[in-house]
Motif scaffolding. Structure first.
Motif, PDB file in Angstrom:
ATOM      1  N   ILE A  19      -3.347   8.948  -5.783  1.00  0.00           N
ATOM      2  CA  ILE A  19      -3.200   7.557  -6.025  1.00  0.00           C
ATOM      3  C   ILE A  19      -3.362   7.455  -7.644  1.00  0.00           C
ATOM      4  CG2 ILE A  19      -4.114   5.337  -5.591  1.00  0.00           C
ATOM      5  CD1 ILE A  19      -4.880   6.505  -3.055  1.00  0.00           C
ATOM      6  N   LEU A  46      -1.596   3.866  -1.568  1.00  0.00           N
ATOM      7  CA  LEU A  46      -2.963   3.882  -0.823  1.00  0.00           C
ATOM      8  C   LEU A  46      -2.658   4.504   0.356  1.00  0.00           C
ATOM      9  CD1 LEU A  46      -4.054   0.369  -1.664  1.00  0.00           C
ATOM     10  CD2 LEU A  46      -4.993   2.485  -2.071  1.00  0.00           C
ATOM     11  N   ARG A 105       0.427  -0.790  -0.152  1.00  0.00           N
ATOM     12  CA  ARG A 105      -0.268   0.143  -0.384  1.00  0.00           C
ATOM     13  C   ARG A 105       1.123   1.055  -0.066  1.00  0.00           C
ATOM     14  NH1 ARG A 105      -3.621  -2.868   4.532  1.00  0.00           N
ATOM     15  NH2 ARG A 105      -4.897  -3.921   3.647  1.00  0.00           N
ATOM     16  N   MET A 126      -4.677   7.270   1.261  1.00  0.00           N
ATOM     17  CA  MET A 126      -6.506   6.688   1.076  1.00  0.00           C
ATOM     18  C   MET A 126      -6.489   6.394   3.119  1.00  0.00           C
ATOM     19  SD  MET A 126      -8.813   4.042  -0.295  1.00  0.00           S
ATOM     20  CE  MET A 126     -10.119   2.771   0.709  1.00  0.00           C
ATOM     21  N   TYR A 127      -5.045   5.519   3.387  1.00  0.00           N
ATOM     22  CA  TYR A 127      -5.262   5.300   4.845  1.00  0.00           C
ATOM     23  C   TYR A 127      -4.235   6.527   6.347  1.00  0.00           C
ATOM     24  CZ  TYR A 127      -6.050   0.149   4.066  1.00  0.00           C
ATOM     25  OH  TYR A 127      -7.068  -0.641   3.378  1.00  0.00           O
TER      26      TYR A 127
END
Ligand SMILES: Nc1ncnc2c1ncn2[C@@H]1O[C@H](COP(=O)(O)OP(=O)(O)O)[C@@H](O)[C@H]1O
Ligand SMILES: [Mg+2]
Lengths: 280, 244
Positions: free
Chosen positions: A80, A55, A50, A59-60
């Motif tokens: 991303i 990510l 990731r 995203m995290y």
């Protein structure tokens, strides 16, 4: 050789988690390598992947130290979707990465999202379909194809975006042995024809050691070994880490004092070959 | 509710109706719906039903439409009884009851001949926002997947001794918890993995994503569309008694 992936002092801590999932990871991968990442479940393999495709951190949520570079791009400074043009990420469960009602439409998904013109999309979808040999199923719905075929569709979907790096997270874990072998053969073929850099998280090392340039072993969020597979597997402490060390390598370690082996055999045929040589 | 689902589940077909542009199928369905809605005499409703059955026959889905209508007939008996009790004549109550059947029939015609794929294109054509279209697509795409999940969970729980078929109503409802909780957990895991995969495939990268295919009207679509509008207008005028 230019480094296509460069990870420098990277530590990542998921928000709300008691300890970091990655601790001070340093890793450089050359253009065109095939690298395996192995290690017990929960050691941070998926987290590392990731971090390579963005990510993490986009995203995290969580905190990180250090930096990841892909093709000299700072991952943290690019979206991303930009990184998706460099890194194709194939997830563990093929079911959950096929969105559309037909194979062909699904392969087009990423290209549609990038806003490419229709002619270009058509060309690339066609290319990816032939590359993965899935023309007969191109009009089928996801529930009408097998798991092995789904995995191929997922690979076609990311390769259509023409990345230089292909990463696969436990791609064979849901496949039967024959489809698994088939998939690995395909990945090797794609690597050779497209000059890809490939990173595979895989427990079943026996499928991969003979074609890999590098074996990375992780434990508790750290890289504990990183070298050519033969070198890494020489270390018999690996047998207890929870890595799927190939049976042939285990056998060699059990035969400690039989010094007929010039170097560590990775496959049954290498094993037999060395015995034959020794007998002569 | 099984019949409702069944009435609207698309099966692939290659009839002269299936191959039409989905917008034309929608148009025909809406026309039939409107005609059914304004049918106020036995003759009107007879004509509407005949039209619905003709299309169904052309689409080779007579059996499925017939089955759907038989199921909805239960409701229409209710409609008949209520209207009659409220004081309408037998004939009016009958027309109202059959009208319900015709409305269900006209709607299901569209869904039975239109693939989810085509439905998606229709939504896009109506300029429904991308996120809504995508939510629709994944919902339909994952219905069969979640159904399989549910079956697996049920089998697993049964093999651990859960007896779904036993007990009174309250007990049976209570026994659904060991099914529903894992099902919800699975669905949440699936959707978070889905979200990751969407990101990795550049979802939302540009405001206006392009599309591999878009809808284009072929000659036959135009012909069928115009013919259906003419027929519809004629029947409309006749039903509304405006033809003089
Ligand atoms: N989304 C998340 N939020 C919090 N913690 C997570 C999340 N994903 C993984 N972790 C934790 O990070 C660690 C590494 O997980 P992961 O990278 O998935 O390991 P692996 O892929 O090697 O099995 C584990 O301890 C796991 O519990
Ligand atoms: Mg993992």
């Amino acid at each position: 050789m230019p480094k296509i992936i460069e990870i420098k002092g990277f530590t990542f801590h998921y928000a709300g988690s008691p300890r970091p999932a990655l601790t001070d990871v340093n890793l450089s991968i050359d253009d065109g390598e095939i690298a395996i990442i192995a290690g017990p479940s929960g050691c941070g393999k998926s987290t590392l992947l990731r971090s390579i495709n963005g990510l993490i951190p986009h995203m995290y949520s969580g905190t990180y130290i250090g930096e990841v570079y892909i093709n000299n791009l700072k991952v943290s400074e690019h979206t991303i979707s930009e990184i998706a043009k460099h890194v194709g990420y194939v997830f563990q469960n093929p079911e959950n990465q096929i969105f559309m009602f037909s194979v062909e439409r699904d392969i087009a998904f990423g290209l549609e999202n990038l806003g490419l013109p229709r002619e270009e999309i058509k060309k690339r979808v066609d290319w990816a379909i032939d590359l993965l040999g899935i023309r007969e199923i191109m009009h089928r719905a996801p529930h009408e194809i097998s798991d092995g075929q789904k995995q191929r569709v997922a690979i076609a979907g990311v390769l259509a975006m023409k990345p230089k790096i292909l990463i696969l997270d436990e791609p064979t874990s849901l496949l039967d042995p024959l489809s698994a072998l088939d998939l690995i053969t395909t990945v090797k073929h794609l690597h050779d024809t497209l000059k890809l850099t490939v990173i595979v998280v895989e427990h079943r090392l026996d499928l991969l050691v003979s074609i890999a340039d590098r074996l990375i072993v992780m434990e508790d969020g750290k890289i504990i070994s990183n070298n050519e597979p033969r070198e890494v597997l020489k270390d018999d402490r690996l047998l207890t880490v929870g890595v799927g060390v190939p049976s042939i390598v285990r056998l060699r370690h059990l035969l400690k004092d039989a010094c007929i082996f010039k170097h560590l055999p990775l496959t049954p045929s290498e094993f037999v070959e060395q015995i034959n040589v020794a007998q002569r | 509710m099984y019949w409702v689902a069944n009435a609207f589940i698309f099966r692939r077909g290659d009839s002269p109706i299936h191959i039409l542009d989905p917008r034309i199928k929608l148009l025909i369905s809406i026309e039939l719906f409107a005609l059914s809605l304004i049918s106020s005499t036995l003759i009107h409703i007879g004509i509407s039903l005949a039209a619905i059955f003709t299309i169904a026959a052309l689409a080779k889905i007579l059996k499925r439409v017939y089955r759907t209508l038989m199921f909805s007939a239960g409701f229409s008996v209710l409609i008949f009884v209520i209207n009659f009790l409220v004081g309408y004549s037998i004939i009016t109550s009958f027309v109202l009851a059959v009208r319900f059947v015709a409305i269900v029939g006209s709607t299901s015609l569209f869904f039975l001949t239109t693939s989810p794929d085509e439905l998606e294109y229709v939504l896009r054509w109506f300029k429904v926002p991308q996120d809504v279209v995508f939510a629709f697509v994944t919902a339909v795409r994952f219905v069969p997947v979640l159904m399989l999940d549910a079956i697996q969970i049920m089998d697993a729980q049964k093999s651990r001794g859960l007896e779904l078929e036993k007990g009174n109503f309250i007990n049976r409802i209570r026994k659904l918890a060991p099914i529903l909780i894992p099902l919800v957990v699975t669905a949440v895991i699936r959707s978070s993995e889905l979200a990751e995969a969407m990101e990795a495939r550049a979802y939302g990268a540009v405001k206006k994503p392009t599309s591999l295919y878009t809808l284009t009207l072929k000659k036959r679509d135009k012909l069928v569309g115009i013919a259906s509008i003419m027929l519809f207008t004629t029947l409309l005028l006749y039903f509304l008694n405006l033809t003089g």
